[in-house]
Design a protein around this motif. Sequence first.
Motif, short mmCIF file in Angstrom:
data_model
loop_
_atom_site.label_atom_id
_atom_site.label_comp_id
_atom_site.label_asym_id
_atom_site.label_seq_id
_atom_site.Cartn_x
_atom_site.Cartn_y
_atom_site.Cartn_z
N LEU A 94 20.52 53.21 64.48
CA LEU A 94 20.98 54.60 64.56
C LEU A 94 21.42 54.94 65.98
O LEU A 94 22.47 55.56 66.19
CB LEU A 94 19.86 55.54 64.12
CG LEU A 94 20.19 57.04 64.17
CD1 LEU A 94 21.31 57.37 63.18
CD2 LEU A 94 18.96 57.88 63.89
N GLU B 192 24.52 51.94 56.05
CA GLU B 192 24.34 53.37 55.81
C GLU B 192 23.90 54.09 57.08
O GLU B 192 24.43 55.16 57.43
CB GLU B 192 23.31 53.58 54.70
CG GLU B 192 23.80 53.11 53.33
CD GLU B 192 22.78 53.40 52.25
OE1 GLU B 192 21.73 54.02 52.56
OE2 GLU B 192 23.02 53.02 51.08
N ILE B 193 22.92 53.53 57.77
CA ILE B 193 22.43 54.16 59.00
C ILE B 193 23.52 54.21 60.05
O ILE B 193 23.68 55.20 60.77
CB ILE B 193 21.20 53.40 59.53
CG1 ILE B 193 20.05 53.54 58.52
CG2 ILE B 193 20.79 53.92 60.90
CD1 ILE B 193 18.81 52.79 58.91
N THR C 55 26.73 54.37 59.54
CA THR C 55 27.70 55.40 59.17
C THR C 55 27.21 56.79 59.53
O THR C 55 27.94 57.61 60.08
CB THR C 55 28.00 55.32 57.66
OG1 THR C 55 28.45 54.00 57.33
CG2 THR C 55 29.09 56.32 57.28
N TRP C 56 25.93 57.05 59.23
CA TRP C 56 25.35 58.36 59.56
C TRP C 56 25.32 58.57 61.08
O TRP C 56 25.64 59.65 61.58
CB TRP C 56 23.94 58.48 58.99
CG TRP C 56 23.92 58.95 57.57
CD1 TRP C 56 23.68 58.20 56.45
CD2 TRP C 56 24.17 60.29 57.12
NE1 TRP C 56 23.75 58.99 55.33
CE2 TRP C 56 24.04 60.27 55.70
CE3 TRP C 56 24.46 61.49 57.75
CZ2 TRP C 56 24.21 61.41 54.92
CZ3 TRP C 56 24.64 62.63 56.98
CH2 TRP C 56 24.51 62.58 55.58
N ILE D 172 27.13 61.49 63.30
CA ILE D 172 26.37 62.38 64.18
C ILE D 172 26.96 62.37 65.59
O ILE D 172 27.11 63.41 66.24
CB ILE D 172 24.88 61.95 64.21
CG1 ILE D 172 24.23 62.21 62.85
CG2 ILE D 172 24.13 62.68 65.31
CD1 ILE D 172 22.84 61.63 62.72
#
Length: 292
Positions: A36, A267-268, A270-271, A275
């Motif tokens: 992340l 997925e992480i 992309t998030w 952000i």
Amino acid sequence: MSASKIALLGAIAGFTIFLGLPVGRLRNPAPRLRALLNAVAVGILLFLLWDVLAHAWEPIDGALGEHRYGAAAGNGVVLAAGLGAGLLGLVYFDRWVAHRGGAGRPVAVTAPQPVAVPAGGVAGPAPAPLAPAPEPAGRRSPAGQLALMIATGIGLHNFAEGLAIGNSAASGEIALAVLLIVGFGLHNATEGFGIVAPLAAAGSRPSWGYLTTLGLIGGGPTFLGTLVGQRFTDETVSVAFLAVAAGSILYVVIELLAVARKMGAKEITTWGLLIGLLAGFLTDAIVTAGGA
């Protein structure tokens, strides 16, 4: 407002970058958190890349609209050269550092150890293989070198921001200069996080001294640019610094995306990228909402 007060505010705008640097001291973050952090850094840098290129293209676009083709062509050449220098320069510099490190690093050669054979003729267990050397920490690690490159690219970008602050003050537009200082200060706070995200993602804890060095490289040029911008205004110089900054930021984005692919957390990632992008647009919206 006096020139010294404008310079002081420019220094404050630059050194808000230190607000995000302590993230690099995280102890062994979980793999998902590391992914992340890396992705958020990519998002922030992608916004900066767009923002820098938009500002670098603005005088060229304006010259074309006014049919000043000579000025447009000149600044266009400067933009292309600066972009190439920032991108390709870091590619070849990274290759040179890797080659130098490989040539200068001594190779440990251990003599084969004899295996004791007891009287019964059955050899004992083979000796355990040597453990690999630990990865260097701090500035000597790949993450540390990447953080240094990010700080350098952001520093070039922030020098151009400082020029904008100084130019506005020199032109008598004090309100605009102060507004730019506030907006750039918010931007730099997120940029500090972007600098150390690779270190946190790699689980490498840099020293406070190294974090200070990164902060000075990334944030100090805002102050220097403010001083220069109050006494010297040149459109071509501003385009050159912005172009070099864009090239270096693009190189770092490529490196961080390679790290993200190795982590495999799609997925992480992309998030985190979303952000980071939104954080960049949010801080820029504060400047735009004020009429800058």
